[in-house]
Design a protein around this motif. Structure first.
Motif, mmCIF file in Angstrom:
data_model
loop_
_atom_site.group_PDB
_atom_site.id
_atom_site.type_symbol
_atom_site.label_atom_id
_atom_site.label_comp_id
_atom_site.label_asym_id
_atom_site.label_seq_id
_atom_site.Cartn_x
_atom_site.Cartn_y
_atom_site.Cartn_z
ATOM 1 N N ARG A 1 0.805 -1.223 0.000
ATOM 2 C CA ARG A 1 0.000 0.000 0.000
ATOM 3 C C ARG A 1 0.842 1.278 0.000
ATOM 4 O O ARG A 1 0.315 2.359 -0.244
ATOM 5 C CB ARG A 1 -0.928 0.001 1.213
ATOM 6 C CG ARG A 1 -1.959 -1.126 1.177
ATOM 7 C CD ARG A 1 -2.663 -1.262 2.512
ATOM 8 N NE ARG A 1 -3.558 -2.401 2.520
ATOM 9 C CZ ARG A 1 -3.170 -3.652 2.748
ATOM 10 N NH1 ARG A 1 -1.884 -3.916 2.978
ATOM 11 N NH2 ARG A 1 -4.026 -4.641 2.724
ATOM 12 N N ILE A 2 2.140 1.164 0.293
ATOM 13 C CA ILE A 2 2.945 2.387 0.316
ATOM 14 C C ILE A 2 3.054 3.011 -1.070
ATOM 15 O O ILE A 2 3.408 4.182 -1.194
ATOM 16 C CB ILE A 2 4.356 2.163 0.907
ATOM 17 C CG1 ILE A 2 5.265 1.384 -0.055
ATOM 18 C CG2 ILE A 2 4.282 1.480 2.254
ATOM 19 C CD1 ILE A 2 6.707 1.328 0.422
ATOM 20 N N MET A 3 2.722 2.246 -2.114
ATOM 21 C CA MET A 3 2.756 2.815 -3.462
ATOM 22 C C MET A 3 1.630 3.823 -3.673
ATOM 23 O O MET A 3 1.604 4.522 -4.683
ATOM 24 C CB MET A 3 2.678 1.709 -4.520
ATOM 25 C CG MET A 3 3.857 0.736 -4.482
ATOM 26 S SD MET A 3 5.456 1.584 -4.403
ATOM 27 C CE MET A 3 5.468 2.448 -5.968
ATOM 28 N N LYS A 4 0.720 3.919 -2.736
ATOM 29 C CA LYS A 4 -0.318 4.947 -2.809
ATOM 30 C C LYS A 4 0.192 6.283 -2.277
ATOM 31 O O LYS A 4 -0.395 7.330 -2.539
ATOM 32 C CB LYS A 4 -1.546 4.522 -2.003
ATOM 33 C CG LYS A 4 -2.198 3.216 -2.460
ATOM 34 C CD LYS A 4 -3.385 2.891 -1.563
ATOM 35 C CE LYS A 4 -4.000 1.542 -1.913
ATOM 36 N NZ LYS A 4 -5.163 1.236 -1.049
ATOM 37 N N ALA A 5 1.275 6.266 -1.517
ATOM 38 C CA ALA A 5 1.781 7.461 -0.851
ATOM 39 C C ALA A 5 2.682 8.282 -1.774
ATOM 40 O O ALA A 5 3.240 7.758 -2.746
ATOM 41 C CB ALA A 5 2.561 7.058 0.401
#
Length: 238
Positions: A167-171
């Motif tokens: 999910r860090i690829m959303k940041a």
């Protein structure tokens, strides 16, 4: 009221830390050899703090609003919102070019398809950044692993493996940089000491801005329709 907790012993730890996980489990991370009496004393001394964490309405919301899987909805990628379009055409997986595109026939498999897409992007984007920051810090890591950590943005294992939440690829990129440096810094300092934060600050001077962004947007990263099956809230760094 008695507080139940789970103890994790580690030979690398020099001090005891307490944390409340997203399922409201109290975790005690302690150095090997620390007596249960000392641990119990630590729990008692922090009982008020633990109660406050367990009853934190933002961290453990009673109701969660999820996005709908419909055309016109938006999804985050590298800190920006991109429009989602549902097509009747047959598209084998997720397509992305200034917007997200997915076939209507894959609606039921959307969670898996998008998770795979973010994971693949992470394996492309993260390794060069990790390598550069590792060289700057003068540390060596073993493997980079991207998975469904559920309750953490990242972690550093005793085997020097770096685990990252897909999910860090959303940041935004500056937040991703902070998360990478945070985990690499654990190769130099296992605990969150002043030395640890000094190491982080040298590499990411605006790390506090990144921490604030995660605090303010953590739920946005996780409680969209992609994670509806998991019922997640905000993750933490290790």
């Amino acid at each position: 009221m008695k507080l139940d907790y789970h103890i994790i012993y580690s030979p690398q730890r020099k001090s005891l830390t307490l944390s409340v996980e997203r399922d409201k489990t109290i975790l005690v991370r302690a150095p090997i050899g620390l007596s249960e009496e000392k641990i119990h004393q630590a729990i008692e001394s922090k009982k008020l703090w633990l109660y406050e964490k367990l009853n934190h309405t933002q961290k453990y919301p009673d109701k969660t609003t999820y996005k709908e899987f419909v055309s016109g909805e938006t999804l985050l990628y590298l800190g920006k919102n991109y429009r989602l379009e549902i097509t009747d055409d047959l598209v084998p997986d997720v397509r992305f070019h200034s917007r997200f595109l997915i076939s209507r026939c894959h609606k039921e498999n959307a969670f898996q398809l998008f998770r795979d897409w973010y994971t693949k992007r992470a394996y492309i984007k993260l390794p060069p950044k990790v390598k550069d920051f590792a060289e700057s810090l003068g540390v060596q890591f073993n493997q980079i692993l991207v998975s469904d950590l559920k309750y953490r943005w990242g972690s550093c294992t005793p085997n020097n493996n770096l685990n990252f939440n897909w999910r860090i690829m959303k940041a935004p990129v500056f937040v991703i940089d902070y998360l990478i440096v945070h985990e690499l810094a654990h190769l130099l300092e296992s605990n969150h000491t002043s030395r640890f934060w000094n190491i982080v600050a040298v590499q990411v001077p605006n790390y506090q801005v990144a921490k604030n962004w995660l605090r303010d947007n953590g739920n946005t990263l996780e409680v969209d329709f992609l994670d509806k099956k998991l019922g997640l809230t905000t993750a933490t760094t290790d």
